[in-house]
Design an enzyme around this catalytic site. Structure first.
Site, PDB file in Angstrom:
ATOM      1  N   ASP A 285      48.730  29.628  40.802  1.00  0.00           N
ATOM      2  CA  ASP A 285      49.291  30.704  39.983  1.00  0.00           C
ATOM      3  C   ASP A 285      50.805  30.605  39.853  1.00  0.00           C
ATOM      4  OD1 ASP A 285      48.989  33.128  38.479  1.00  0.00           O
ATOM      5  OD2 ASP A 285      49.719  34.271  40.201  1.00  0.00           O
TER       6      ASP A 285
ATOM      7  N   SER B  93      50.039  38.356  34.692  1.00  0.00           N
ATOM      8  CA  SER B  93      48.761  37.660  34.533  1.00  0.00           C
ATOM      9  C   SER B  93      47.651  38.681  34.312  1.00  0.00           C
ATOM     10  CB  SER B  93      48.455  36.821  35.779  1.00  0.00           C
ATOM     11  OG  SER B  93      49.485  35.893  36.031  1.00  0.00           O
TER      12      SER B  93
ATOM     13  N   GLN C 100      44.210  30.584  32.645  1.00  0.00           N
ATOM     14  CA  GLN C 100      44.753  31.919  32.851  1.00  0.00           C
ATOM     15  C   GLN C 100      45.258  32.472  31.528  1.00  0.00           C
ATOM     16  OE1 GLN C 100      48.746  33.181  34.956  1.00  0.00           O
ATOM     17  NE2 GLN C 100      47.183  33.013  36.562  1.00  0.00           N
TER      18      GLN C 100
END
Length: 327
Positions: free
Chosen positions: A241, A262, A312
């Site tokens: 991430d 996110s 993502q």
């Protein structure tokens, strides 16, 4: 915080790289990765109920999404048999995390099958979920059906500078504007448990639009060793991430972003790897629009094997430019 010197890597019997000399001596706990000793070391409160604490909090003062995903996968992995390994996870970030309080992880044993099992995990703060995650585990099964993309050709990490070394290089410039100097010093002061070496370092002071792609070598700081593959998957979830969703902003550097976060995160684990060895993180964004951006990533082992795939979507809010009134 400058990167420490690392010994040269050697290759083990499975083609993975590892540090020579085996495990660190027991009286050297500083060599152990903080991701193992602190971030991913959950406290069990009850059956399938765990509590996690925080190590590094971003400048945004919201919890780092990779930490929540990694800790959720740790909690799920504790509920499956030894021969089962994570092959995928799919998460939604539903609320911002509060860095002032721990996170509770509640695991539901959704399904136990002969080859696959599924776990549902909720990360909870203040009585409400901040993350909803589904993780699937599989018994290793050989198959003649195999293929993968080709790893990009890039310089090895030994020929590149770490993010900290690049920042220190910028700070040595006597002509550096003071506000940039303050911002870079803030970045250096963060104790991020990840080591990064950009393949094509960005020009921090030339905000020209770029292609929505980036490549960097990445690994966990400290020593983890050839331990349980479940642990390396959890560390990779944390790593994946970092600097990921920002790939979608590279063509739009002329805009000022007032908010970004996110929305979701998905991962697929393809084969064994060491998260404390250098892996090439290939990130690209095929689309952005409607205040959202999609990014896709691939983590490559040094021997060219595709270890992990990621995806993502993030939300971006742009500062509106108000024209100055005419007198």
């Amino acid at each position: 915080m400058a990167a420490s010197m690392q010994p040269e890597d050697v290759t083990d019997a499975e083609g993975q790289t590892s540090s020579p000399g085996g495990s660190p001596p027991p009286d050297s706990p500083d060599l152990r990765s903080v991701l193992v000793t602190s971030v991913l070391n959950l406290e069990q409160l009850d059956v399938d109920l765990y509590r996690g604490t925080h190590h590094w909090v971003p400048i945004t003062q919201r919890l780092f999404g990779g930490q929540i995903v990694g800790q959720a996968l740790v909690a799920a992995a504790k509920s499956v048999e030894e021969e089962l390994h994570a092959h995928s996870l799919h998460c939604y970030f539903v609320r911002a995390g509060d860095p002032k309080v721990p996170v509770l992880y509640q695991v539901d044993r959704t399904r136990n099958g002969r080859s696959f099992c599924v776990r549902s995990i909720r990360a909870i703060q203040h009585g409400q979920p901040i993350l909803i995650c589904q993780a699937s585990f599989q018994k290793m099964q050989a198959s003649p059906l195999q293929h993968q993309f080709t790893m990009p050709t890039v310089p090895p990490p030994e020929q590149l500078m770490t993010r900290e070394e690049l920042i220190e290089k910028y700070l040595r410039d006597p002509n550096l504007v003071e506000r940039y100097r303050q911002g870079l010093n803030k970045i250096l002061a963060q104790e991020v448990p990840i080591e990064i070496k950009p393949v094509n370092p960005p020009d921090l002071f030339n905000r020209q639009p770029q292609d929505p792609k980036q490549l960097f070598w990445v690994r966990a700081r400290g020593y983890i060793g050839p331990s349980d593959m479940k642990l390396h998957c959890c560390v990779a979830a944390y790593i994946s991430d970092y600097s990921f969703v920002g790939t979608a902003l590279l063509p739009h550097l002329k805009h000022s972003i007032r908010f970004m976060a996110s929305l979701d995160h998905s991962m697929w684990f393809h084969t064994s790897f060491r998260s404390d060895d250098w892996m090439l993180y290939e990130c690209e964004s095929p689309w952005a629009g409607a205040s959202r951006g999609l990014v896709q990533g691939r983590l490559w082992r040094r021997d060219g094997v595709l270890a992990v795939s990621c995806a993502q979507e993030g939300v971006f809010r742009v500062k509106q430019k108000h024209p100055k009134p005419k007198l």
